[in-house]
Design a protein around this motif. Structure first.
Motif, PDB file in Angstrom:
ATOM      1  N   LEU A 226      40.027  47.962  43.834  1.00 14.98           N
ATOM      2  CA  LEU A 226      40.281  49.258  44.115  1.00 14.98           C
ATOM      3  C   LEU A 226      39.154  49.317  44.970  1.00 14.98           C
ATOM      4  CD1 LEU A 226      40.953  50.703  40.470  1.00 14.98           C
ATOM      5  CD2 LEU A 226      42.638  49.885  42.112  1.00 14.98           C
ATOM      6  N   PRO A 227      39.515  49.599  46.454  1.00 12.83           N
ATOM      7  CA  PRO A 227      38.523  49.785  47.543  1.00 12.83           C
ATOM      8  C   PRO A 227      38.307  51.286  48.061  1.00 12.83           C
ATOM      9  CG  PRO A 227      40.369  48.931  48.402  1.00 12.83           C
ATOM     10  CD  PRO A 227      40.806  49.469  47.118  1.00 12.83           C
ATOM     11  N   SER A 228      37.285  51.584  48.652  1.00  8.72           N
ATOM     12  CA  SER A 228      37.030  52.875  49.092  1.00  8.72           C
ATOM     13  C   SER A 228      37.607  53.128  50.268  1.00  8.72           C
ATOM     14  CB  SER A 228      35.529  52.943  49.477  1.00  8.72           C
ATOM     15  OG  SER A 228      34.807  53.077  48.365  1.00  8.72           O
ATOM     16  N   HIS A 229      38.196  52.083  51.076  1.00  6.69           N
ATOM     17  CA  HIS A 229      39.179  52.605  52.355  1.00  6.69           C
ATOM     18  C   HIS A 229      40.333  51.443  52.100  1.00  6.69           C
ATOM     19  CE1 HIS A 229      35.438  54.819  53.440  1.00  6.69           C
ATOM     20  NE2 HIS A 229      34.681  53.777  53.259  1.00  6.69           N
ATOM     21  N   GLY A 230      41.255  51.944  52.526  1.00  5.92           N
ATOM     22  CA  GLY A 230      42.548  50.935  52.176  1.00  5.92           C
ATOM     23  C   GLY A 230      43.221  51.018  51.000  1.00  5.92           C
ATOM     24  N   GLU A 231      44.268  49.996  50.902  1.00  5.02           N
ATOM     25  CA  GLU A 231      44.944  50.117  49.636  1.00  5.02           C
ATOM     26  C   GLU A 231      44.471  48.935  48.646  1.00  5.02           C
ATOM     27  OE1 GLU A 231      47.658  52.317  49.001  1.00  5.02           O
ATOM     28  OE2 GLU A 231      46.760  53.215  50.953  1.00  5.02           O
ATOM     29  N   PRO A 232      44.732  49.160  47.444  1.00  5.34           N
ATOM     30  CA  PRO A 232      44.488  48.043  46.444  1.00  5.34           C
ATOM     31  C   PRO A 232      44.807  46.853  46.895  1.00  5.34           C
ATOM     32  CG  PRO A 232      45.406  50.274  45.206  1.00  5.34           C
ATOM     33  CD  PRO A 232      45.633  50.170  46.799  1.00  5.34           C
ATOM     34  N   PHE A 233      44.130  45.828  46.440  1.00  3.93           N
ATOM     35  CA  PHE A 233      44.532  44.323  46.953  1.00  3.93           C
ATOM     36  C   PHE A 233      44.166  43.237  45.782  1.00  3.93           C
ATOM     37  CE2 PHE A 233      40.529  42.821  48.718  1.00  3.93           C
ATOM     38  CZ  PHE A 233      39.773  43.778  48.706  1.00  3.93           C
ATOM     39  N   GLY A 234      44.720  41.978  45.985  1.00  5.62           N
ATOM     40  CA  GLY A 234      44.235  40.927  45.493  1.00  5.62           C
ATOM     41  C   GLY A 234      43.706  39.863  46.065  1.00  5.62           C
ATOM     42  N   ASN A 235      44.101  38.665  45.989  1.00  4.33           N
ATOM     43  CA  ASN A 235      43.631  37.439  47.062  1.00  4.33           C
ATOM     44  C   ASN A 235      42.001  37.462  47.383  1.00  4.33           C
ATOM     45  OD1 ASN A 235      46.124  36.709  47.045  1.00  4.33           O
ATOM     46  ND2 ASN A 235      46.582  37.638  48.777  1.00  4.33           N
ATOM     47  N   VAL A 236      41.277  37.809  46.569  1.00  6.07           N
ATOM     48  CA  VAL A 236      39.731  37.955  46.647  1.00  6.07           C
ATOM     49  C   VAL A 236      39.358  36.604  47.447  1.00  6.07           C
ATOM     50  CG1 VAL A 236      37.519  38.077  45.529  1.00  6.07           C
ATOM     51  CG2 VAL A 236      39.674  39.862  44.889  1.00  6.07           C
ATOM     52  N   ARG A 237      39.588  35.727  46.824  1.00  2.00           N
ATOM     53  CA  ARG A 237      38.983  34.489  47.397  1.00  2.00           C
ATOM     54  C   ARG A 237      39.267  34.185  48.866  1.00  2.00           C
ATOM     55  NH1 ARG A 237      39.115  29.713  43.459  1.00  2.00           N
ATOM     56  NH2 ARG A 237      37.280  31.067  42.826  1.00  2.00           N
ATOM     57  N   GLU A 238      40.474  34.342  49.388  1.00  2.00           N
ATOM     58  CA  GLU A 238      40.656  34.183  50.668  1.00  2.00           C
ATOM     59  C   GLU A 238      40.202  35.264  51.537  1.00  2.00           C
ATOM     60  OE1 GLU A 238      45.113  34.672  51.522  1.00  2.00           O
ATOM     61  OE2 GLU A 238      45.330  33.746  49.593  1.00  2.00           O
ATOM     62  N   ARG A 239      39.737  36.462  51.025  1.00  2.00           N
ATOM     63  CA  ARG A 239      39.280  37.633  51.942  1.00  2.00           C
ATOM     64  C   ARG A 239      37.616  37.000  51.979  1.00  2.00           C
ATOM     65  NH1 ARG A 239      39.804  40.718  55.640  1.00  2.00           N
ATOM     66  NH2 ARG A 239      38.433  42.562  55.598  1.00  2.00           N
TER      67      ARG A 239
END
Ligand SMILES: [Zn+2]
Ligand SMILES: [Zn+2]
Length: 338
Positions: A226-239
């Motif tokens: 749950l980030p401060s800017h933008g939408e919730p996301f997964g795929n942390v390793r790729e990021r």
């Protein structure tokens, strides 16, 4: 404009828009604790009044126990003093970001001497001093410092404070291990690369810290961010893969523009910035770009790629001759060991 929506059993996302800035919006998170509420971040100063109204509606008969500030930046701290006046919560931030307030105050009181030593020209120095004065107005209040490891219990989970220095020296995130959810602040964002800023703190290497924090985040293994800017996301390793590549490219650009010797602003001009060329950026973006350039230079100095010398009262950065291809190895080592 403020929009609230429930994202987890115990968490409401409060999306605060401020069209007057390129940042556009910031997400705050209101966590329903066993004992009162915890608000993560406080939005812009310009939206503070609106936020207080929205919180009254959301909190109802409960109590705002704590405001936890992920870091010192004004899109996260701008509303804190108005919220504190309205609800009397504890306001908590990591000690190292509280220390940054002291640095801003000293810089303003010293008329920006420290900024001149960094190689800022007069007009940028004035802009930065104005920015510091603006920040000091809403940052001057009593804080209860965080050190990391603090826990907040909600009816659905247990949120732990995890320091992730790099974006700022005292940046913190909140992690719920059982559900593998990370409230990431500006440490990890879905669409932007977080600014990594130099701060004049003994022994603090901002980029090294940031990369170490990314490795730590990967080890925590969040499945939802749950980030401060933008939408919730997964795929942390790729990021995180992408962010390592991004900083490798930036380190190579910084090294290439040091050459036989270049000033800080000269090196910054040799880096390709996501918002365009250095000289075309607004004053605050130029300031952030300089701090980011310094963070990369400091990393290169600590790795033996760059050395400094004084030339007519300013610092000059020059390549030592260590081969640029070795940057990749240094980064891979960090990725393996954190
Ligand atoms: Zn920030
Ligand atoms: Zn932010």
């Amino acid at each position: 404009m403020i929009r609230a929506e429930r994202v987890l059993e115990d968490v409401v996302r409060i999306r605060v828009e401020h069209p007057g800035t390129y940042i556009g919006h910031v997400n705050l998170y209101l966590i329903e604790l066993d004992d009162g509420r915890l608000l993560v971040d406080s939005g812009f100063r310009q939206t503070a009044g609106e936020l207080v109204e929205e919180l009254r509606r959301l909190i109802g008969g409960s109590r705002l126990e704590t405001v936890l500030l992920t870091h010192i930046h004004n899109d996260h701290t701008g509303g804190a003093s108005e919220v504190a006046t309205a609800f009397r919560p504890k306001v908590r931030m990591h000690q190292r970001d509280i220390d940054v307030i002291g640095f801003m105050r000293e810089t303003v009181e010293g008329g920006g001497r420290q900024l001149k030593a960094l190689g800022l020209d007069d007009s940028l120095r004035e802009e930065v001093l104005g920015f510091f004065r603006f920040n000091l107005q809403h940052l001057s209040m009593g804080y209860e410092p965080l050190v990391g490891g603090e826990e907040f219990h909600s009816r659905a989970g247990r949120w732990m404070v995890v320091p992730t220095p790099g974006h700022t020296p005292g940046h913190v995130t909140l992690f719920d291990e059982r559900r593998r959810v990370l409230i990431s602040g500006d440490h990890l964002l879905p669409n932007e690369t977080s600014n990594v800023s130099y701060y004049p703190m003994e022994g603090y290497d901002a980029l090294r810290s940031y990369l170490g924090s990314l490795v730590l985040t990967e080890e925590l293994g969040p499945e939802l961010v749950l980030p401060s800017h933008g939408e919730p996301f997964g795929n942390v390793r790729e990021r995180i893969d992408y962010l390592f590549l991004h900083h490798e490219k930036r380190l190579r650009e910084a090294l290439a523009s040091t050459g036989d010797g270049n000033s800080l602003m000269g090196v910054a001009r040799g880096i390709s910035w996501s918002r365009g060329r250095f000289d075309g950026l607004g004053p605050i973006d130029r300031w952030l770009a300089l701090l980011e350039t310094l963070a990369h230079l400091q990393f290169l100095i600590n790795g033996g790629f760059v050395e400094t010398r004084w030339d007519a009262g300013t610092v000059v950065y020059a390549a030592t001759g260590r081969d640029a291809s070795e940057i990749k190895e240094v980064l891979e080592e960090i990725r393996r060991r954190g």
